[in-house]
Design a protein around this motif. Sequence first.
Motif, PDB file in Angstrom:
ATOM      1  N   ASP A   1      43.990  43.115  38.540  1.00  0.00           N
ATOM      2  CA  ASP A   1      42.716  42.436  38.778  1.00  0.00           C
ATOM      3  C   ASP A   1      42.518  41.234  37.875  1.00  0.00           C
ATOM      4  O   ASP A   1      41.497  40.557  37.962  1.00  0.00           O
TER       5      ASP A   1
ATOM      6  N   ARG B   1      36.603  39.893  36.575  1.00  0.00           N
ATOM      7  CA  ARG B   1      37.838  39.518  37.273  1.00  0.00           C
ATOM      8  C   ARG B   1      37.952  38.000  37.299  1.00  0.00           C
ATOM      9  O   ARG B   1      36.969  37.290  37.517  1.00  0.00           O
ATOM     10  N   PHE B   2      39.155  37.495  37.068  1.00  0.00           N
ATOM     11  CA  PHE B   2      39.382  36.045  37.011  1.00  0.00           C
ATOM     12  C   PHE B   2      38.858  35.374  38.281  1.00  0.00           C
ATOM     13  O   PHE B   2      38.170  34.356  38.231  1.00  0.00           O
ATOM     14  N   CYS B   3      39.166  35.947  39.428  1.00  0.00           N
ATOM     15  CA  CYS B   3      38.809  35.305  40.694  1.00  0.00           C
ATOM     16  C   CYS B   3      37.302  35.231  40.893  1.00  0.00           C
ATOM     17  O   CYS B   3      36.805  34.348  41.599  1.00  0.00           O
ATOM     18  N   GLU B   4      36.546  36.147  40.281  1.00  0.00           N
ATOM     19  CA  GLU B   4      35.090  36.129  40.416  1.00  0.00           C
ATOM     20  C   GLU B   4      34.447  35.246  39.354  1.00  0.00           C
ATOM     21  O   GLU B   4      33.462  34.559  39.618  1.00  0.00           O
TER      22      GLU B   4
ATOM     23  N   TRP C   1      35.766  32.541  37.861  1.00  0.00           N
ATOM     24  CA  TRP C   1      36.005  31.117  38.182  1.00  0.00           C
ATOM     25  C   TRP C   1      36.222  30.976  39.689  1.00  0.00           C
ATOM     26  O   TRP C   1      37.205  30.382  40.136  1.00  0.00           O
ATOM     27  N   ALA C   2      35.279  31.493  40.456  1.00  0.00           N
ATOM     28  CA  ALA C   2      35.423  31.473  41.914  1.00  0.00           C
ATOM     29  C   ALA C   2      35.526  30.048  42.441  1.00  0.00           C
ATOM     30  O   ALA C   2      36.234  29.789  43.430  1.00  0.00           O
TER      31      ALA C   2
ATOM     32  N   TRP D   1      39.150  28.989  41.970  1.00  0.00           N
ATOM     33  CA  TRP D   1      40.175  30.012  42.180  1.00  0.00           C
ATOM     34  C   TRP D   1      41.254  29.562  43.164  1.00  0.00           C
ATOM     35  O   TRP D   1      42.442  29.765  42.940  1.00  0.00           O
ATOM     36  N   THR D   2      40.841  28.932  44.266  1.00  0.00           N
ATOM     37  CA  THR D   2      41.818  28.500  45.275  1.00  0.00           C
ATOM     38  C   THR D   2      42.849  27.566  44.675  1.00  0.00           C
ATOM     39  O   THR D   2      44.046  27.659  44.962  1.00  0.00           O
TER      40      THR D   2
ATOM     41  N   VAL E   1      45.296  29.570  42.127  1.00  0.00           N
ATOM     42  CA  VAL E   1      46.176  30.651  42.604  1.00  0.00           C
ATOM     43  C   VAL E   1      47.658  30.294  42.474  1.00  0.00           C
ATOM     44  O   VAL E   1      48.451  31.082  41.938  1.00  0.00           O
TER      45      VAL E   1
ATOM     46  N   ASP F   1      50.116  32.438  40.100  1.00  0.00           N
ATOM     47  CA  ASP F   1      51.273  33.125  40.680  1.00  0.00           C
ATOM     48  C   ASP F   1      52.557  32.734  39.970  1.00  0.00           C
ATOM     49  O   ASP F   1      53.446  33.568  39.736  1.00  0.00           O
TER      50      ASP F   1
END
Length: 850
Positions: A61, A85-88, A90-91, A94-95, A98, A102
């Motif tokens: 996560d 969670r990182f994605c939440e 810095w929403a 986030w795109t 990614v 990765d």
Amino acid sequence: MSTPSHTGFDAGDGGMRMCIRRHDWSQTPLGPPGQWPPSLRTAVEMMLHSAFPMFLAWGPDLTFLYNDAYAPLLGQKHGRALGERFCELWAEVWTDMVPLIDRALSGKQVYFEDMPMTVNRRGYPERATFTFSHAPLIGDDGQVAGLFCTVMETTRRVASERRAAFELTVSDALRPLASSEEVIATACALLGGELHAGRVVYAEMVEASGRFSVPHWWARDGRARARLNLKPDFRLDEFGPAVGAALRAGDVVRIHDSAHDVRTLGYRSAYVADGIGAMLVVPLVKLGRLTACLGIDCPLARHWSEDDVQLARDVAERTWAAAETARAQAELRAERDRSRHIFDTIAEGFAVFDANWNIVEMNAEGLRLCRATAQEIVGRNHWEVFPHTVDMDAGRMYREVMRTRVASAAVYSHTFPDGERVWTEVRAYPMQDGSIASFFRDITDRKLAEERLMEADRRKDEFLAMLAHELRNPLAPISAAAELLRIGTLDEARVRQSSNIIGRQVRHMTRLVDDLLDVSRVTRGLITLERAPVAMRAVVQEAVEQVRPAIDARRQALSLHLPPSWAQVEGDKARLVQVVANVLGNATKYTSDAGAIDLRAEVRAGGGKHALVIGVRDQGIGMDRELTKRVFDLFTQAERSSDRSQGGLGLGLALVRNLVELHGGTVGCSSPGPGKGSTFVITLPLAQGAAPAQPPESAAAAGAAGAAGLAEPAAAAVRAAALKILVVDDNVDAAETLGLLLAACGHEVVVEHEPVRALERARSVAPDVCLLDIGLPGMDGRELARRLRAQPETAAAVLVAVTGYGQQQDRDQAFAAGFQHHLVKPVDIDALERLLEGVGAAAGLAAGAA
């Protein structure tokens, strides 16, 4: 053994340490800190100790943790970021992040400099830039378990640089414009494009009516005034009395959202009619009076940053100044009798010549630039006052304007009696009565900057040509030797000769590349000195050993005077050896065959302190005084001749100066002139407490001791035994040639190109030495080293990293992974042979002891 109750971040003060201890981790995927794996706890502790902004994201996560230095970058997110969670967290980015995340999670390093992002950390979207590095975090199982990030926000610097570049663009664009309308139109268009605005309006106060007129506006889609609902004039209070009052007081008005700003209550119809969703207005107050306003608006809500405000202020001031200058010049051409008062207030020199070249008038700035008084200039003939301009571009331009009655401009330079050289830009305009109006200004700073740029460009071109020459020289013998080996009809002596040729030339090319990398790291401040007390006698001896082959090859006589044995400097021994070797090598390079070189190192006292002074004097080609001033600059080199085709890249002395300054010292150069030799002097502060334990040796004794030390034979080494060696490299040619070379030296060699296959082969072969490339496919060399170290069959093997990465951090990472040695490609064969001899000797001693 008992386990301490508090370890790592469980103890100690500090904002984030306390936050981490108090956070309810049971509600996160990480669970209670007591259950965290050791690798995570270690990473958190490293992060909390860092003074740089850092964060880590752990687990599937990517649970977020960060240190105190990173907290300001979060803004209002600081209160909720921990354990998010990182994605939440810095929403909004986030795109974009990614692919980078990765890449890091796949075990690769990620680095970006000044990456632009639109973040929402203060309740509104803002454009920001960051320089950051993502590194994979390895868990207890050896797999990537998360990522580690060091990040610096560069928004202010990037914005400042962009603003400076934009201001220069505006200045250059406005300078040649003759009318105020053109000035305002150009400035509005440039500002609108830079701020991505919907519209830019420049409005000026009309004293008689008390209203603001709009001489020009700019719209992104180019719509006409009628379609914009833009009136030719207006009152400030039409947009709300609070807005008008603020502008009259000289305050900038920022309305981020006209539909919700309290200052627009009751006046929103005006904003709707003009399509204003957000507005930024900069007032221009001159002599205590509101003179003009520059307004920028957008059809939608928008947050105006401090950088937006500063940029608008600068453009407003430049627009006002340029428009006023253009109007003043136009008025001068129309009515000369009103010019005196006007042009005495502008920032340019101004003068009028009548048809007979008599100077009718000159303003205060003009007199200052000419370094004269009105009595010395006004009423006299121009060519008598300024005879040096007769045959200059300015003089020819003046005569052409007088003859053709067409405005023109020129640039010229003049050296005053005190030796100061000044560049002046002159513009001349014909007047209706036959006279000429002249505007002139000092542009010396600009011209000097241009000259410096041209000089830097010239030196860059010379350096590139030199680099091409230096790289092509060794390629020719390498190519010829390789072709001879390919033919395959050579005897053993000729093969050995060809191999020696290739080895020498590869070492030369390696030194060139090392110099380039070294000077890049030093000049960018990336060098970290490993400071310790260093005996300078040993430093000088090692430097002489490095340069001795070149001195002997040219039959040069070296007079050596070593420093006292007690003389120590606080510094990095390897770098100090490099400094002395570079200066001595430079002396050898530019001294003719059979010439003499003197190296003298001694302790001197001055100002209550002691310093070590190292002087290197040669009988070489010398240099003129101008070259001695810049000999330590990058890419500077004396004239090259055909017998110095291996003269280097002009980097060595630049490295010397930077390294000496990092040690708190100084370096200087002097020469009586070309052909008379040169002297380089390095001064380094002695380490605190460094003092003679006995009376200092005389110079002759020190020199004799040094000579004896240099001539002292090495202890006889135990004869090396043949070794079993595993070579792992995915570059097939590199692996096979290295294997052939080692086999020719009597060793038993196994070559593999796949790391997994290498692990299996190692279990059956049980090698004494493993030579591992770092950049292997699937599993890098560091991970392979860790696994070899974990196998019983290879636990005692000597692991040697063979890699193209040679920076200190690469060495540190290799040693941390279990390597005992680190060699940089192309491998120095002599160094490798010495390493293997040491391993073999150790094995022989162990066998004898058994």
